[in-house]
Scaffold this active site. Structure first.
Site, PDB file in Angstrom:
ATOM      1  N   HIS A   1     -40.924 106.371-110.257  1.00  0.00           N
ATOM      2  CA  HIS A   1     -39.688 106.197-109.492  1.00  0.00           C
ATOM      3  C   HIS A   1     -39.608 107.337-108.462  1.00  0.00           C
ATOM      4  CE1 HIS A   1     -38.530 103.205-112.302  1.00  0.00           C
ATOM      5  NE2 HIS A   1     -37.474 103.756-112.861  1.00  0.00           N
TER       6      HIS A   1
ATOM      7  N   LYS B   1     -24.775 104.052-114.046  1.00  0.00           N
ATOM      8  CA  LYS B   1     -25.419 104.921-115.053  1.00  0.00           C
ATOM      9  C   LYS B   1     -25.684 106.280-114.406  1.00  0.00           C
ATOM     10  CE  LYS B   1     -28.131 101.089-117.012  1.00  0.00           C
ATOM     11  NZ  LYS B   1     -29.494 100.506-117.023  1.00  0.00           N
TER      12      LYS B   1
ATOM     13  N   VAL C   1     -42.554 101.060-122.719  1.00  0.00           N
ATOM     14  CA  VAL C   1     -42.130 102.408-123.130  1.00  0.00           C
ATOM     15  C   VAL C   1     -42.684 102.742-124.515  1.00  0.00           C
ATOM     16  CG1 VAL C   1     -40.145 103.876-123.680  1.00  0.00           C
ATOM     17  CG2 VAL C   1     -40.022 102.310-121.739  1.00  0.00           C
TER      18      VAL C   1
ATOM     19  N   SER D   1     -42.242  98.813-113.722  1.00  0.00           N
ATOM     20  CA  SER D   1     -42.433  99.124-115.149  1.00  0.00           C
ATOM     21  C   SER D   1     -41.122  99.538-115.808  1.00  0.00           C
ATOM     22  CB  SER D   1     -43.484 100.213-115.335  1.00  0.00           C
ATOM     23  OG  SER D   1     -43.155 101.345-114.557  1.00  0.00           O
TER      24      SER D   1
ATOM     25  N   CYS E   1     -33.870 106.558-116.716  1.00  0.00           N
ATOM     26  CA  CYS E   1     -35.030 107.180-116.046  1.00  0.00           C
ATOM     27  C   CYS E   1     -34.687 107.844-114.710  1.00  0.00           C
ATOM     28  CB  CYS E   1     -36.121 106.127-115.844  1.00  0.00           C
ATOM     29  SG  CYS E   1     -35.503 104.483-115.490  1.00  0.00           S
TER      30      CYS E   1
HETATM   31  P1  NAP Z   1     -40.728  95.709-122.780  1.00  0.00           P
HETATM   32  O1  NAP Z   1     -42.047  96.102-122.211  1.00  0.00           O
HETATM   33  O2  NAP Z   1     -40.188  94.368-122.453  1.00  0.00           O
HETATM   34  O3  NAP Z   1     -40.790  95.870-124.373  1.00  0.00           O
HETATM   35  C1  NAP Z   1     -39.737  95.506-125.213  1.00  0.00           C
HETATM   36  C2  NAP Z   1     -40.045  95.928-126.638  1.00  0.00           C
HETATM   37  O4  NAP Z   1     -38.936  95.621-127.467  1.00  0.00           O
HETATM   38  C3  NAP Z   1     -41.250  95.191-127.227  1.00  0.00           C
HETATM   39  O5  NAP Z   1     -41.895  96.048-128.125  1.00  0.00           O
HETATM   40  C4  NAP Z   1     -40.567  94.056-127.960  1.00  0.00           C
HETATM   41  O6  NAP Z   1     -41.337  93.558-129.026  1.00  0.00           O
HETATM   42  C5  NAP Z   1     -39.353  94.786-128.519  1.00  0.00           C
HETATM   43  N1  NAP Z   1     -38.301  93.856-128.899  1.00  0.00           N
HETATM   44  C6  NAP Z   1     -37.682  92.940-128.127  1.00  0.00           C
HETATM   45  N2  NAP Z   1     -36.777  92.254-128.850  1.00  0.00           N
HETATM   46  C7  NAP Z   1     -36.831  92.744-130.099  1.00  0.00           C
HETATM   47  C8  NAP Z   1     -36.154  92.443-131.312  1.00  0.00           C
HETATM   48  N3  NAP Z   1     -35.226  91.490-131.367  1.00  0.00           N
HETATM   49  N4  NAP Z   1     -36.476  93.144-132.417  1.00  0.00           N
HETATM   50  C9  NAP Z   1     -37.425  94.104-132.357  1.00  0.00           C
HETATM   51  N5  NAP Z   1     -38.091  94.440-131.260  1.00  0.00           N
HETATM   52  C10 NAP Z   1     -37.800  93.764-130.138  1.00  0.00           C
HETATM   53  O7  NAP Z   1     -39.603  96.719-122.342  1.00  0.00           O
HETATM   54  P2  NAP Z   1     -39.678  98.322-122.095  1.00  0.00           P
HETATM   55  O8  NAP Z   1     -39.875  98.579-120.664  1.00  0.00           O
HETATM   56  O9  NAP Z   1     -40.617  98.939-123.054  1.00  0.00           O
HETATM   57  O10 NAP Z   1     -38.190  98.756-122.387  1.00  0.00           O
HETATM   58  C11 NAP Z   1     -37.563  98.548-123.615  1.00  0.00           C
HETATM   59  C12 NAP Z   1     -36.160  99.162-123.557  1.00  0.00           C
HETATM   60  O11 NAP Z   1     -36.266 100.581-123.419  1.00  0.00           O
HETATM   61  C13 NAP Z   1     -35.306  98.719-122.368  1.00  0.00           C
HETATM   62  O12 NAP Z   1     -34.628  97.520-122.596  1.00  0.00           O
HETATM   63  C14 NAP Z   1     -34.372  99.883-122.207  1.00  0.00           C
HETATM   64  O13 NAP Z   1     -33.252  99.754-123.059  1.00  0.00           O
HETATM   65  C15 NAP Z   1     -35.204 101.046-122.626  1.00  0.00           C
HETATM   66  N6  NAP Z   1     -35.759 101.736-121.457  1.00  0.00           N
HETATM   67  C16 NAP Z   1     -35.233 102.916-121.127  1.00  0.00           C
HETATM   68  C17 NAP Z   1     -35.691 103.594-120.056  1.00  0.00           C
HETATM   69  C18 NAP Z   1     -35.056 104.883-119.663  1.00  0.00           C
HETATM   70  O14 NAP Z   1     -34.726 105.027-118.544  1.00  0.00           O
HETATM   71  N7  NAP Z   1     -34.872 105.816-120.539  1.00  0.00           N
HETATM   72  C19 NAP Z   1     -36.707 103.100-119.276  1.00  0.00           C
HETATM   73  C20 NAP Z   1     -37.264 101.880-119.612  1.00  0.00           C
HETATM   74  C21 NAP Z   1     -36.760 101.218-120.715  1.00  0.00           C
HETATM   75  P3  NAP Z   1     -42.231  92.197-128.910  1.00  0.00           P
HETATM   76  O15 NAP Z   1     -43.596  92.639-128.484  1.00  0.00           O
HETATM   77  O16 NAP Z   1     -42.241  91.713-130.319  1.00  0.00           O
HETATM   78  O17 NAP Z   1     -41.565  91.296-127.959  1.00  0.00           O
HETATM   79  C1  3JM Z   2     -32.626  98.234-119.662  1.00  0.00           C
HETATM   80  O1  3JM Z   2     -35.843 100.899-114.221  1.00  0.00           O
HETATM   81  C2  3JM Z   2     -34.922 100.381-114.916  1.00  0.00           C
HETATM   82  O2  3JM Z   2     -34.643  99.166-114.862  1.00  0.00           O
HETATM   83  C3  3JM Z   2     -34.078 101.248-115.819  1.00  0.00           C
HETATM   84  C4  3JM Z   2     -34.487 101.289-117.290  1.00  0.00           C
HETATM   85  C5  3JM Z   2     -33.794 100.264-118.140  1.00  0.00           C
HETATM   86  C6  3JM Z   2     -32.647 100.528-118.916  1.00  0.00           C
HETATM   87  C7  3JM Z   2     -32.063 101.892-118.965  1.00  0.00           C
HETATM   88  O3  3JM Z   2     -32.726 102.775-119.493  1.00  0.00           O
HETATM   89  O4  3JM Z   2     -30.936 102.129-118.527  1.00  0.00           O
HETATM   90  C8  3JM Z   2     -34.349  98.970-118.176  1.00  0.00           C
HETATM   91  C9  3JM Z   2     -33.754  97.990-118.919  1.00  0.00           C
HETATM   92  C10 3JM Z   2     -32.057  99.507-119.657  1.00  0.00           C
HETATM   93  C11 3JM Z   2     -30.828  99.743-120.488  1.00  0.00           C
HETATM   94  O5  3JM Z   2     -29.733  99.535-119.983  1.00  0.00           O
HETATM   95  O6  3JM Z   2     -30.965 100.118-121.658  1.00  0.00           O
END
Ligand code: NAP
Ligand code: 3JM
Length: 338
Positions: free
Chosen positions: A245, A216, A16, A160, A130
């Site tokens: 999705h 959610k 993201v 993703s 999402c």
């Molecule tokens: P991802 O590809 O696994 O990336 C995680 C990111 O968080 C990386 O930049 C990682 O940095 C960083 N991170 C992990 N632990 C950390 C820490 N202790 N301190 C600072 N940075 C840290 O995951 P993603 O798909 O981008 O998703 C990340 C989060 O966004 C999810 O957990 C969720 O809460 C949210 N999300 C929301 C939606 C939505 O529906 N709105 C969709 C997807 C995700 P490193 O490179 O250093 O490991």
């Molecule tokens: C943690 O596709 C998915 O798994 C949903 C996105 C997601 C979320 C979220 O936005 O609700 C992935 C991982 C979370 C979270 O709970 O913050």
């Protein structure tokens, strides 16, 4: 002169976060400086923004001095720890995690649906889940006219949504299947193999038998639409797709609704594109929506089992409208002040 802002992306190296950097650049968001934050693991790594290579810094409690807007996507535990610290330092946080979405004093915003809520913020604005975002973008214009009583939704969610490790896992498992080595597959991210499979579990199971992802969709839909009377019955499923999705959505409305009226209203709705020509096998698909900004709707047809019901198929890019784009659109409205 256009005001430009000191912006930070927390979780910049993630699926993201990297999309947030793209979207900020593609939409010409007025950035004075861009600070990229992640964990210690990625400190020093350089990411490109507008042709410049910016070094990622380790996120600490001191990271937010002088930062006006921070887009968080590093998971709920990082948000819980650092978003209040950022808000206290005067930063407005747009948080992508589930950490604060249901807090009464945190607005939960989809700009096409409830933009006015942005200005009720006390330092943190939450970006919805999402699957919820793409569903409410398509359903709000119908709710305004026909009043939705009940939504039954089944999702088909890309890997993703779980992040970059899950994308790698699907790629590796697929390669192993094609090399006739299924016994070498050891699921790490998901409880079972995702390649050539569908998992009816997203996030953890709760006591009521639903998953957290499903709940959610129930709770966030009501909060964003500002209507607790809407009943939502969800089943969320992970499918072996990289980006996008899809959702099979059934609505029951108070007033009679026809597919023709729904198509006409959706064609004029902000952020929605209707792709619906069964005679030509035209309907939205993940392979076409990846990399786009709209919420695509097709297969619009009468529910033949009840008096006032409609079925549709809703597809969007989960990393863009489902996460990064929606967050940047919130920030755009915030700085526009309306
Ligand atoms: P991802 O590809 O696994 O990336 C995680 C990111 O968080 C990386 O930049 C990682 O940095 C960083 N991170 C992990 N632990 C950390 C820490 N202790 N301190 C600072 N940075 C840290 O995951 P993603 O798909 O981008 O998703 C990340 C989060 O966004 C999810 O957990 C969720 O809460 C949210 N999300 C929301 C939606 C939505 O529906 N709105 C969709 C997807 C995700 P490193 O490179 O250093 O490991
Ligand atoms: C943690 O596709 C998915 O798994 C949903 C996105 C997601 C979320 C979220 O936005 O609700 C992935 C991982 C979370 C979270 O709970 O913050």
């Amino acid at each position: 002169m256009l005001t430009a802002y000191h912006v930070a992306v927390v979780g910049a190296t993630g699926a993201v976060g990297m999309e947030m950097i793209n979207v900020l650049s593609q939409r010409n968001f007025p950035v004075e400086s861009l600070t990229l934050l992640a964990s210690e693991r990625s400190a020093g790594k350089r990411l490109e923004y507008n042709g410049k290579h910016i070094a990622v810094q380790k996120l600490t409690a001191d990271s937010f001095k002088g930062i006006e807007i921070a887009l968080f996507s590093a998971g709920a535990s990082v948000s819980k720890e650092f978003a209040p610290i950022a808000a206290k330092a005067g930063t407005v946080v747009v948080d992508n995690s589930s950490a604060f979405r249901m807090e009464p004093d945190v607005p939960l915003v989809v700009p096409e649906v409830n933009p006015q809520d942005i200005f009720k913020h006390k330092g943190i604005i939450a970006n919805p889940n999402c699957s919820t975002i793409q569903m409410v973008v398509a359903l709000k214009p119908l709710h305004d006219i026909f009043k939705i009583k009940r939504i039954v939704v089944s999702t088909y969610q890309a890997v993703s949504g779980t992040g970059k490790k899950a994308m790698d896992e699907l790629a590796e498992q697929t390669t192993k299947m094609f090399s006739f080595k299924p016994e070498e597959i050891k699921p790490r991210v998901y409880p079972h193999r995702i390649a050539f499979n569908c998992l009816p579990q997203i996030d953890v199971f709760l006591d009521n038998g639903y998953t957290k992802e499903e709940m959610k969709m129930v709770n966030e839909t009501r909060k964003i639409m500002g209507d607790d009377s809407i009943n939502v019955c969800p089943t969320t499923v992970r499918v072996p797709v990289f980006v996008g999705h899809a959702e099979a959505v059934n609505i029951e409305t108070q007033k009679p609704i026809t597919p023709e009226e729904a198509r006409r209203i959706l064609a004029a709705a902000p952020g929605v594109k209707v792709e619906d020509d069964p005679s030509q096998s035209v309907y939205p698909m993940q392979i076409n929506v990846a990399g786009t900004d709209d919420v695509f709707v097709g297969r619009i047809r009468q529910d033949i089992s009840i008096p006032n019901g409609l079925n549709m198929w809703i597809v969007a890019d989960n990393l863009r409208k489902g996460a990064a784009l929606n967050a940047v659109q919130i920030a755009e409205r915030l700085i526009a002040g309306r």
